[in-house]
Design an enzyme around this catalytic site. Structure first.
Site, PDB file in Angstrom:
ATOM      1  N   LEU A 173      11.179   7.970 -10.838  1.00 42.65           N
ATOM      2  CA  LEU A 173      12.368   8.625 -11.372  1.00 42.65           C
ATOM      3  C   LEU A 173      12.227  10.140 -11.237  1.00 42.65           C
ATOM      4  O   LEU A 173      12.730  10.886 -12.058  1.00 42.65           O
ATOM      5  CB  LEU A 173      12.586   8.232 -12.843  1.00 42.65           C
ATOM      6  CG  LEU A 173      13.052   6.790 -13.085  1.00 42.65           C
ATOM      7  CD1 LEU A 173      13.180   6.507 -14.576  1.00 42.65           C
ATOM      8  CD2 LEU A 173      14.393   6.511 -12.388  1.00 42.65           C
ATOM      9  N   LYS A 178      13.162   3.255   6.969  1.00 47.00           N
ATOM     10  CA  LYS A 178      13.262   2.217   8.000  1.00 47.00           C
ATOM     11  C   LYS A 178      13.490   0.840   7.355  1.00 47.00           C
ATOM     12  O   LYS A 178      14.344   0.073   7.790  1.00 47.00           O
ATOM     13  CB  LYS A 178      11.958   2.271   8.803  1.00 47.00           C
ATOM     14  CG  LYS A 178      11.577   1.096   9.611  1.00 47.00           C
ATOM     15  CD  LYS A 178      10.294   1.362  10.364  1.00 47.00           C
ATOM     16  CE  LYS A 178       9.036   1.023   9.616  1.00 47.00           C
ATOM     17  NZ  LYS A 178       8.739  -0.365   9.356  1.00 47.00           N
ATOM     18  N   LEU A 224       0.834  -1.210   0.000  1.00 52.91           N
ATOM     19  CA  LEU A 224       0.000   0.000   0.000  1.00 52.91           C
ATOM     20  C   LEU A 224       0.858   1.245   0.000  1.00 52.91           C
ATOM     21  O   LEU A 224       1.858   1.311   0.706  1.00 52.91           O
ATOM     22  CB  LEU A 224      -0.864   0.036   1.268  1.00 52.91           C
ATOM     23  CG  LEU A 224      -1.653  -1.219   1.610  1.00 52.91           C
ATOM     24  CD1 LEU A 224      -2.310  -1.053   2.965  1.00 52.91           C
ATOM     25  CD2 LEU A 224      -2.679  -1.474   0.525  1.00 52.91           C
ATOM     26  N   ARG A 225       0.438   2.228  -0.778  1.00 50.45           N
ATOM     27  CA  ARG A 225       1.097   3.539  -0.704  1.00 50.45           C
ATOM     28  C   ARG A 225       0.203   4.475   0.081  1.00 50.45           C
ATOM     29  O   ARG A 225      -1.018   4.504  -0.154  1.00 50.45           O
ATOM     30  CB  ARG A 225       1.272   4.124  -2.115  1.00 50.45           C
ATOM     31  CG  ARG A 225       2.271   3.374  -2.963  1.00 50.45           C
ATOM     32  CD  ARG A 225       2.074   3.717  -4.414  1.00 50.45           C
ATOM     33  NE  ARG A 225       0.715   3.343  -4.848  1.00 50.45           N
ATOM     34  CZ  ARG A 225       0.215   3.625  -6.045  1.00 50.45           C
ATOM     35  NH1 ARG A 225       0.925   4.291  -6.917  1.00 50.45           N
ATOM     36  NH2 ARG A 225      -1.005   3.253  -6.374  1.00 50.45           N
ATOM     37  N   GLU A 226       0.776   5.238   0.981  1.00 52.91           N
ATOM     38  CA  GLU A 226      -0.028   6.227   1.682  1.00 52.91           C
ATOM     39  C   GLU A 226      -0.558   7.215   0.655  1.00 52.91           C
ATOM     40  O   GLU A 226       0.130   7.571  -0.289  1.00 52.91           O
ATOM     41  CB  GLU A 226       0.800   6.936   2.746  1.00 52.91           C
ATOM     42  CG  GLU A 226       1.038   6.034   3.932  1.00 52.91           C
ATOM     43  CD  GLU A 226       1.726   6.753   5.075  1.00 52.91           C
ATOM     44  OE1 GLU A 226       1.541   7.963   5.232  1.00 52.91           O
ATOM     45  OE2 GLU A 226       2.464   6.071   5.796  1.00 52.91           O
ATOM     46  N   LYS A 237       5.000  13.197   1.513  1.00 57.20           N
ATOM     47  CA  LYS A 237       4.603  13.184   0.106  1.00 57.20           C
ATOM     48  C   LYS A 237       3.187  13.750   0.046  1.00 57.20           C
ATOM     49  O   LYS A 237       2.543  13.900   1.089  1.00 57.20           O
ATOM     50  CB  LYS A 237       4.681  11.777  -0.479  1.00 57.20           C
ATOM     51  CG  LYS A 237       3.679  10.807   0.094  1.00 57.20           C
ATOM     52  CD  LYS A 237       3.745   9.502  -0.674  1.00 57.20           C
ATOM     53  CE  LYS A 237       2.505   8.681  -0.404  1.00 57.20           C
ATOM     54  NZ  LYS A 237       2.484   7.445  -1.145  1.00 57.20           N
ATOM     55  N   CYS A 259       8.149   3.970   5.755  1.00 63.46           N
ATOM     56  CA  CYS A 259       8.502   2.682   5.160  1.00 63.46           C
ATOM     57  C   CYS A 259       9.918   2.662   4.595  1.00 63.46           C
ATOM     58  O   CYS A 259      10.772   1.925   5.091  1.00 63.46           O
ATOM     59  CB  CYS A 259       7.493   2.322   4.085  1.00 63.46           C
ATOM     60  SG  CYS A 259       5.822   2.242   4.728  1.00 63.46           S
TER      61      CYS A 259
HETATM   62  C1  UGA Z   1       5.916   2.695  -0.061  1.00 66.17           C
HETATM   63  C2  UGA Z   1       5.766   1.767  -1.258  1.00 66.17           C
HETATM   64  O1  UGA Z   1       5.570   2.547  -2.458  1.00 66.17           O
HETATM   65  C3  UGA Z   1       4.584   0.823  -1.067  1.00 66.17           C
HETATM   66  O2  UGA Z   1       4.509  -0.089  -2.154  1.00 66.17           O
HETATM   67  C4  UGA Z   1       4.788   0.035   0.237  1.00 66.17           C
HETATM   68  O3  UGA Z   1       3.697  -0.813   0.503  1.00 66.17           O
HETATM   69  C5  UGA Z   1       4.913   1.032   1.390  1.00 66.17           C
HETATM   70  O4  UGA Z   1       6.031   1.905   1.136  1.00 66.17           O
HETATM   71  C6  UGA Z   1       5.118   0.233   2.668  1.00 66.17           C
HETATM   72  O5  UGA Z   1       6.151  -0.391   2.811  1.00 66.17           O
HETATM   73  O6  UGA Z   1       4.185   0.149   3.470  1.00 66.17           O
HETATM   74  P1  UGA Z   1       4.771   4.991   0.696  1.00 66.17           P
HETATM   75  O7  UGA Z   1       5.838   5.054   1.747  1.00 66.17           O
HETATM   76  O8  UGA Z   1       3.364   5.249   1.074  1.00 66.17           O
HETATM   77  O9  UGA Z   1       4.771   3.532   0.003  1.00 66.17           O
HETATM   78  O10 UGA Z   1       5.113   6.075  -0.386  1.00 66.17           O
HETATM   79  P2  UGA Z   1       5.692   6.149  -1.859  1.00 66.17           P
HETATM   80  O11 UGA Z   1       4.662   6.658  -2.763  1.00 66.17           O
HETATM   81  O12 UGA Z   1       6.381   4.920  -2.247  1.00 66.17           O
HETATM   82  O13 UGA Z   1       6.778   7.311  -1.660  1.00 66.17           O
HETATM   83  C7  UGA Z   1       7.877   7.138  -0.766  1.00 66.17           C
HETATM   84  C8  UGA Z   1       8.751   8.356  -0.793  1.00 66.17           C
HETATM   85  O14 UGA Z   1       9.468   8.421  -2.021  1.00 66.17           O
HETATM   86  C9  UGA Z   1       8.008   9.693  -0.681  1.00 66.17           C
HETATM   87  O15 UGA Z   1       8.721  10.522   0.213  1.00 66.17           O
HETATM   88  C10 UGA Z   1       8.049  10.250  -2.076  1.00 66.17           C
HETATM   89  O16 UGA Z   1       8.011  11.666  -2.105  1.00 66.17           O
HETATM   90  C11 UGA Z   1       9.390   9.727  -2.568  1.00 66.17           C
HETATM   91  N1  UGA Z   1       9.517   9.633  -4.041  1.00 66.17           N
HETATM   92  C12 UGA Z   1       8.720   8.788  -4.744  1.00 66.17           C
HETATM   93  C13 UGA Z   1      10.478  10.393  -4.694  1.00 66.17           C
HETATM   94  O17 UGA Z   1      11.230  11.166  -4.073  1.00 66.17           O
HETATM   95  N2  UGA Z   1      10.610  10.275  -6.059  1.00 66.17           N
HETATM   96  C14 UGA Z   1       9.829   9.437  -6.784  1.00 66.17           C
HETATM   97  O18 UGA Z   1       9.999   9.372  -8.016  1.00 66.17           O
HETATM   98  C15 UGA Z   1       8.858   8.675  -6.101  1.00 66.17           C
END
Ligand code: UGA
Length: 461
Positions: free
Chosen positions: A269, A282, A169-171, A339, A279
């Site tokens: 990217l 950690k 899941l993504r938040e 995010k 997530c």
């Molecule tokens: C992430 C994973 O995407 C989920 O698949 C997973 O289930 C979840 O962790 C978990 O382990 O429970 P999440 O932490 O909600 O989900 O957020 P993401 O959308 O993955 O973004 C993570 C971070 O990466 C954010 O700070 C976002 O701003 C950053 N990000 C994302 C970037 O800096 N660049 C990008 O291109 C994409």
């Protein structure tokens, strides 16, 4: 009728009785999604205040669609809450463990809550109960859970099963991700467990979702592998952004070229302030510790974390370049959550930047559509503004730190008129350089050439 009616479905056969231990981001979404596909769900948490709130149909955090589906499931009597884990365990055929696995000081996942929950469930579980580990845990945890079940209930040895069913899941889109996932991953050790779990997810699998069945350690490891790989993509593009800045190239165009190759793919990217949240940071360290413990040094993982930290250093360097001395300057920070579309500020790069600026004597005025209250609680020295215009008013520089959609439709002429110095640092490449330039603002994106301000008559001296 609700806006998310299309998210609801009902199983073909009898609803299954499900208990969910832990009602945090993963647990509550599990409760509501299992109820939305027609099961009978009881959610349990040691936090009685939270349970009282949930019983009143109120969510402890913001997630699109969650509260609507929660209220609906409760009114249709498919979802209830209790703080009595025994009651929940007694009533269920399937018990999800969704408790937190925070990092210990050495970075390893702290699994005490998983152990405690498994013990408590075992005490009241009926023969045949399936205990599903959904929290992100290191490979090998299911074995420990099985030992705990056997210790607590020697009378049921071999009759309580453990299954690994990691969430992806993504938040910010967790409800939709839960109901329309790309895949359902089940790690189990018996045909019976595979059958029960695929029945449980039947309504979702029937929509065409791929079901991947593996052994338990593979399922446990796959979750870490996915998160670490996604973090690696982000650090790759952030390292690339630094090189683009030095070489005068544009990281967004380089990423576009990369993304058009299906072997690389266009997602994750986006260069910027780096990844945060509860997530990736950690899980990456926990994965590195796990590799160490298993006897393999995995240096790539450490490099990913280091490059992520450098993204904040890089933004700080740009602010320093733009403002010269930082003491007494006022910086507007747009976006505080880790995010967009969430009020979660845990390990938020925006807040890390704010606290480092504050430590250097900067007055930081933050604005966020959802996360302001959480940010203020975490960082009391931060000043909170009511909206983006109030934040930029009197600022020497504005930093776009989290790419909420509303920031791309700001009236940039108004922004310029409100600021002391017309300087924009775009930590997420969310603004249109041409529009920023046309409004008479100096634009410093990430990994792209800076654009000096066009001279504008109303610009303050
Ligand atoms: C992430 C994973 O995407 C989920 O698949 C997973 O289930 C979840 O962790 C978990 O382990 O429970 P999440 O932490 O909600 O989900 O957020 P993401 O959308 O993955 O973004 C993570 C971070 O990466 C954010 O700070 C976002 O701003 C950053 N990000 C994302 C970037 O800096 N660049 C990008 O291109 C994409």
């Amino acid at each position: 009728m609700g806006v998310h009616d299309g998210w609801i479905s009902h199983p073909k056969e009898q609803p299954m009785r499900v208990a969910v231990v832990g009602t945090g981001h993963v647990g509550l979404i599990t409760c509501v999604s299992m109820a939305a596909i027609g099961h009978s769900v009881i959610g349990v948490d040691v936090d009685e205040e939270k349970i009282e709130m949930l019983k009143m149909g109120r969510c402890p955090f913001y997630e699109p669609g969650l509260e609507e589906l929660l209220i609906r499931a409760m009114s249709e009597e498919r979802l209830s809450f209790t703080s009595d884990i025994g009651e929940a365990a007694r009533s269920a055929e399937i018990v999800f463990i969704c408790v937190g696995t925070p990092a210990r000081l050495n970075g390893e996942a702290n699994l005490l809550a998983v152990e405690d929950s498994a013990r408590a469930v075992a005490r009241d579980a009926a023969p045949g109960t399936i205990v599903v580990e959904k929290s992100t845990v290191p490979a090998g945890t299911a074995n420990r859970v099985r030992l705990v079940l056997d210790q607590e209930r020697p009378d049921l040895r071999g009759e309580l099963e453990v299954v690994s069913n990691p969430e992806f899941l993504r938040e910010g889109s967790a409800m939709e991700d839960a109901l329309f996932p790309e895949r359902v991953l089940i790690g189990a050790a018996s045909d019976k467990a595979f059958t029960v779990m695929s029945d449980l997810y039947g309504p979702i699998i029937d929509r065409g979702t791929e079901l991947i069945e593996t052994d338990i350690p593979t399922a446990e490891l796959a979750k870490h592998a996915c998160n670490a790989f996604l973090a690696m993509k982000i650090s790759y593009v952030n390292g690339l952004a630094r090189i683009c800045e030095l070489a005068g190239a544009d990281v967004m165009d380089v990423a576009k070229v990369m993304g058009s190759d299906p072997r690389i793919g266009p997602y994750f990217l986006n260069a910027g302030l780096g990844y945060g949240g509860f997530c990736f940071p950690k899980d990456l360290v926990a994965f590195e510790r796990l590799a160490d413990r298993l006897g393999y040094e995995f240096p790539l993982l450490g490099a990913v974390a280091r490059i992520n930290d450098e993204a904040i250093d890089n933004a700080l360097g740009k602010i320093r370049d733009a403002l010269w001395n930082l003491e007494g300057k006022r910086v507007a920070l747009l976006g505080l959550s880790f995010k967009p579309e969430t009020d979660d500020i845990r390990f938020s790069p925006a807040l890390e930047l704010a606290s480092r600026l504050i430590a250097e004597g900067v007055e930081v005025i933050g604005y966020d559509p959802e996360a302001a209250a959480n940010a203020k609680e975490e960082l009391p020295a931060l000043t909170i503004a009511e909206d983006a215009y109030a934040a930029v008013s009197g600022a020497h520089c504005v930093v776009l730190a989290t790419e909420w959609a509303e920031f791309s439709s700001l009236d940039l002429n108004q922004v310029r008129d409100l600021m002391i110095h017309p300087i924009v640092i775009d930590g997420r490449n969310a603004l249109d350089p041409e529009a920023v330039h046309a409004a008479g603002l100096h634009y410093h994106p990430t990994g792209r050439p800076s654009v000096p301000a066009r001279t504008v008559e109303s610009q303050p001296a």
